[in-house]
Motif scaffolding. Sequence first.
Motif, PDB file in Angstrom:
ATOM      1  N   VAL A 133       0.851  -1.186   0.000  1.00  0.00           N
ATOM      2  CA  VAL A 133       0.000   0.000   0.000  1.00  0.00           C
ATOM      3  C   VAL A 133       0.887   1.235   0.000  1.00  0.00           C
ATOM      4  O   VAL A 133       1.649   1.456   0.951  1.00  0.00           O
ATOM      5  N   GLU A 134       0.801   2.008  -1.072  1.00  0.00           N
ATOM      6  CA  GLU A 134       1.593   3.236  -1.148  1.00  0.00           C
ATOM      7  C   GLU A 134       1.092   4.253  -0.122  1.00  0.00           C
ATOM      8  O   GLU A 134      -0.105   4.302   0.188  1.00  0.00           O
ATOM      9  N   ALA A 135       2.013   5.061   0.369  1.00  0.00           N
ATOM     10  CA  ALA A 135       1.651   6.075   1.365  1.00  0.00           C
ATOM     11  C   ALA A 135       0.630   7.055   0.812  1.00  0.00           C
ATOM     12  O   ALA A 135      -0.268   7.515   1.534  1.00  0.00           O
ATOM     13  N   SER A 136       0.721   7.384  -0.493  1.00  0.00           N
ATOM     14  CA  SER A 136      -0.207   8.340  -1.099  1.00  0.00           C
ATOM     15  C   SER A 136      -1.618   7.790  -1.217  1.00  0.00           C
ATOM     16  O   SER A 136      -2.575   8.543  -1.397  1.00  0.00           O
ATOM     17  N   ALA A 137      -1.756   6.451  -1.123  1.00  0.00           N
ATOM     18  CA  ALA A 137      -3.075   5.830  -1.265  1.00  0.00           C
ATOM     19  C   ALA A 137      -3.753   5.597   0.077  1.00  0.00           C
ATOM     20  O   ALA A 137      -4.959   5.323   0.123  1.00  0.00           O
ATOM     21  N   GLU A 138      -3.015   5.708   1.183  1.00  0.00           N
ATOM     22  CA  GLU A 138      -3.571   5.374   2.492  1.00  0.00           C
ATOM     23  C   GLU A 138      -4.730   6.282   2.895  1.00  0.00           C
ATOM     24  O   GLU A 138      -5.659   5.857   3.571  1.00  0.00           O
ATOM     25  N   THR A 139      -4.695   7.544   2.479  1.00  0.00           N
ATOM     26  CA  THR A 139      -5.755   8.494   2.859  1.00  0.00           C
ATOM     27  C   THR A 139      -6.877   8.567   1.825  1.00  0.00           C
ATOM     28  O   THR A 139      -7.822   9.334   1.999  1.00  0.00           O
ATOM     29  N   ALA A 140      -6.765   7.790   0.755  1.00  0.00           N
ATOM     30  CA  ALA A 140      -7.821   7.771  -0.257  1.00  0.00           C
ATOM     31  C   ALA A 140      -9.050   7.055   0.290  1.00  0.00           C
ATOM     32  O   ALA A 140      -8.954   6.195   1.174  1.00  0.00           O
ATOM     33  N   LEU A 141     -10.223   7.419  -0.225  1.00  0.00           N
ATOM     34  CA  LEU A 141     -11.479   6.826   0.237  1.00  0.00           C
ATOM     35  C   LEU A 141     -11.936   5.707  -0.680  1.00  0.00           C
ATOM     36  O   LEU A 141     -11.758   5.776  -1.900  1.00  0.00           O
ATOM     37  N   MET A 142     -12.561   4.703  -0.086  1.00  0.00           N
ATOM     38  CA  MET A 142     -13.087   3.566  -0.837  1.00  0.00           C
ATOM     39  C   MET A 142     -14.271   2.974  -0.075  1.00  0.00           C
ATOM     40  O   MET A 142     -14.425   3.217   1.128  1.00  0.00           O
ATOM     41  N   PRO A 143     -15.139   2.199  -0.741  1.00  0.00           N
ATOM     42  CA  PRO A 143     -16.255   1.560  -0.032  1.00  0.00           C
ATOM     43  C   PRO A 143     -15.742   0.576   1.008  1.00  0.00           C
ATOM     44  O   PRO A 143     -14.773  -0.141   0.775  1.00  0.00           O
ATOM     45  N   SER A 144     -16.400   0.558   2.163  1.00  0.00           N
ATOM     46  CA  SER A 144     -15.940  -0.318   3.242  1.00  0.00           C
ATOM     47  C   SER A 144     -16.128  -1.784   2.888  1.00  0.00           C
ATOM     48  O   SER A 144     -17.121  -2.180   2.265  1.00  0.00           O
ATOM     49  N   LEU A 145     -15.155  -2.591   3.299  1.00  0.00           N
ATOM     50  CA  LEU A 145     -15.153  -4.040   3.067  1.00  0.00           C
ATOM     51  C   LEU A 145     -15.382  -4.400   1.605  1.00  0.00           C
ATOM     52  O   LEU A 145     -16.058  -5.379   1.292  1.00  0.00           O
ATOM     53  N   LEU A 146     -14.803  -3.617   0.718  1.00  0.00           N
ATOM     54  CA  LEU A 146     -14.916  -3.922  -0.713  1.00  0.00           C
ATOM     55  C   LEU A 146     -14.044  -5.111  -1.096  1.00  0.00           C
ATOM     56  O   LEU A 146     -14.432  -5.957  -1.918  1.00  0.00           O
ATOM     57  N   LEU A 147     -12.859  -5.200  -0.500  1.00  0.00           N
ATOM     58  CA  LEU A 147     -11.904  -6.232  -0.880  1.00  0.00           C
ATOM     59  C   LEU A 147     -12.106  -7.539  -0.124  1.00  0.00           C
ATOM     60  O   LEU A 147     -11.583  -8.578  -0.541  1.00  0.00           O
ATOM     61  N   GLN A 148     -12.828  -7.524   0.986  1.00  0.00           N
ATOM     62  CA  GLN A 148     -12.978  -8.720   1.807  1.00  0.00           C
ATOM     63  C   GLN A 148     -13.566  -9.906   1.042  1.00  0.00           C
ATOM     64  O   GLN A 148     -13.037 -11.017   1.106  1.00  0.00           O
ATOM     65  N   PRO A 149     -14.660  -9.733   0.279  1.00  0.00           N
ATOM     66  CA  PRO A 149     -15.170 -10.893  -0.461  1.00  0.00           C
ATOM     67  C   PRO A 149     -14.213 -11.377  -1.547  1.00  0.00           C
ATOM     68  O   PRO A 149     -14.230 -12.557  -1.897  1.00  0.00           O
ATOM     69  N   LEU A 150     -13.360 -10.483  -2.065  1.00  0.00           N
ATOM     70  CA  LEU A 150     -12.384 -10.905  -3.075  1.00  0.00           C
ATOM     71  C   LEU A 150     -11.294 -11.763  -2.441  1.00  0.00           C
ATOM     72  O   LEU A 150     -10.878 -12.785  -3.006  1.00  0.00           O
ATOM     73  N   VAL A 151     -10.833 -11.333  -1.270  1.00  0.00           N
ATOM     74  CA  VAL A 151      -9.841 -12.121  -0.541  1.00  0.00           C
ATOM     75  C   VAL A 151     -10.454 -13.455  -0.097  1.00  0.00           C
ATOM     76  O   VAL A 151      -9.807 -14.511  -0.161  1.00  0.00           O
ATOM     77  N   GLU A 152     -11.701 -13.402   0.334  1.00  0.00           N
ATOM     78  CA  GLU A 152     -12.394 -14.622   0.741  1.00  0.00           C
ATOM     79  C   GLU A 152     -12.513 -15.598  -0.425  1.00  0.00           C
ATOM     80  O   GLU A 152     -12.361 -16.820  -0.264  1.00  0.00           O
ATOM     81  N   ASN A 153     -12.747 -15.036  -1.620  1.00  0.00           N
ATOM     82  CA  ASN A 153     -12.816 -15.869  -2.820  1.00  0.00           C
ATOM     83  C   ASN A 153     -11.470 -16.543  -3.092  1.00  0.00           C
ATOM     84  O   ASN A 153     -11.407 -17.725  -3.453  1.00  0.00           O
ATOM     85  N   SER A 154     -10.376 -15.785  -2.915  1.00  0.00           N
ATOM     86  CA  SER A 154      -9.038 -16.346  -3.137  1.00  0.00           C
ATOM     87  C   SER A 154      -8.737 -17.445  -2.134  1.00  0.00           C
ATOM     88  O   SER A 154      -8.152 -18.486  -2.478  1.00  0.00           O
ATOM     89  N   ILE A 155      -9.134 -17.243  -0.866  1.00  0.00           N
ATOM     90  CA  ILE A 155      -8.906 -18.259   0.155  1.00  0.00           C
ATOM     91  C   ILE A 155      -9.683 -19.528  -0.169  1.00  0.00           C
ATOM     92  O   ILE A 155      -9.171 -20.649  -0.041  1.00  0.00           O
ATOM     93  N   LYS A 156     -10.903 -19.351  -0.621  1.00  0.00           N
ATOM     94  CA  LYS A 156     -11.764 -20.498  -0.910  1.00  0.00           C
ATOM     95  C   LYS A 156     -11.255 -21.322  -2.083  1.00  0.00           C
ATOM     96  O   LYS A 156     -11.233 -22.567  -2.025  1.00  0.00           O
TER      97      LYS A 156
END
Length: 365
Positions: free
Chosen positions: A251-274
């Motif tokens: 995670v780049e430092a310039s991206a840490e303060t950017a806004l995004m929808p909450s828990l957007l990546l969680q189902p993608l990571v869950e898909n990878s784990i599955k």
Amino acid sequence: MLFDQITNNKRYLFWTLQAVGWSGWAFTFYLGVLFWGKVPSENYHWYLPLISAIGMCLTLGLRALYRSMWEMPIARRVFAIVLGSYTAGLLWMACRAAIFYEVFPEERKAYEEHGMAWYSYFDGGISAFWVMLVWSALYFGIKYYLQSQEEKERWLKAMNMAHQAQLKMLRYQLNPHFLFNTLNAISTLILDQNTTLANTMVTRLSRFLRYSLDNDPMQKVTVAQEMDALRLYLDIEKVRFEERLELHFDVEASAETALMPSLLLQPLVENSIKYAIAQAINGGAIAISARAFGGDLLLSVADDGPGLDLRNGRLPKGGGVGLANCRERLKEIYGEHQSFRLSTTEPHGLTINIRIPLEREAKAP
């Protein structure tokens, strides 16, 4: 503030338009008298406000008539508009003539010297009819406009509620397998009398669920907050898979303060784990990255599993509920100003690339 109160309140709006409209008529009539060279006497400034007030009162009668026949067929409404306007016009001219000749005798003498008899004032009934007809047209036009605006506002509210419901449905569609597997792992740890680790997992699960429930899906969080929640989720999975799960965060430092929808990546990571970790004997790796580029925020989740049979970088039918939900959330929030692309991780695996507009948290004044 006063303007908003007037425009948002029908009663205020009606009386404001009445006052402005009839004052404008009186002023225009006065200018017309001056233009034709008929200089009014000193009493004329009482006459115009008086007849304007009478005209306003007559239009209140028209208003009551129109409100009573609002649901009538269009033909009857048109007939009522024409008849009501003509009747109101004649009554208005009769009042004007009576006031002019009885209250202002000096004005009567002046007009008779110009060859105007009392009965000629009724010739002005046609012009008065047009004034009332214009008032009626404006009344119906404004009323229909306000009605259409109210319907549009109701439609927009309904669409917004449907939009929020859709987002919340997609956002709260947590995989029950995750909860089942986590609780099963906690149960196993308890049976093995590893109460310390079991307590740690319960605490992590509680914090993750609280985070997911406390964050409104209509609100955005910073990338740093999202990564913390993602690490919390992965810490739980790490207990299950131990060394079989390898994680990489970039995670780049310039991206840490950017806004995004909450828990957007969680189902993608869950898909990878599955599909990439659970089914592999030796497990696998998941890489998560975030960076700002120009006016966009670029996010990616990559694994080294078997991957998917991709067609033009799109999710094939039956390719996973989590991926489909993530794509739908992005469409609901950003419309066409986003992209969700799937590609193959070299030499094998699945990479998901997301592009959304770069937004920053507003600084407090």
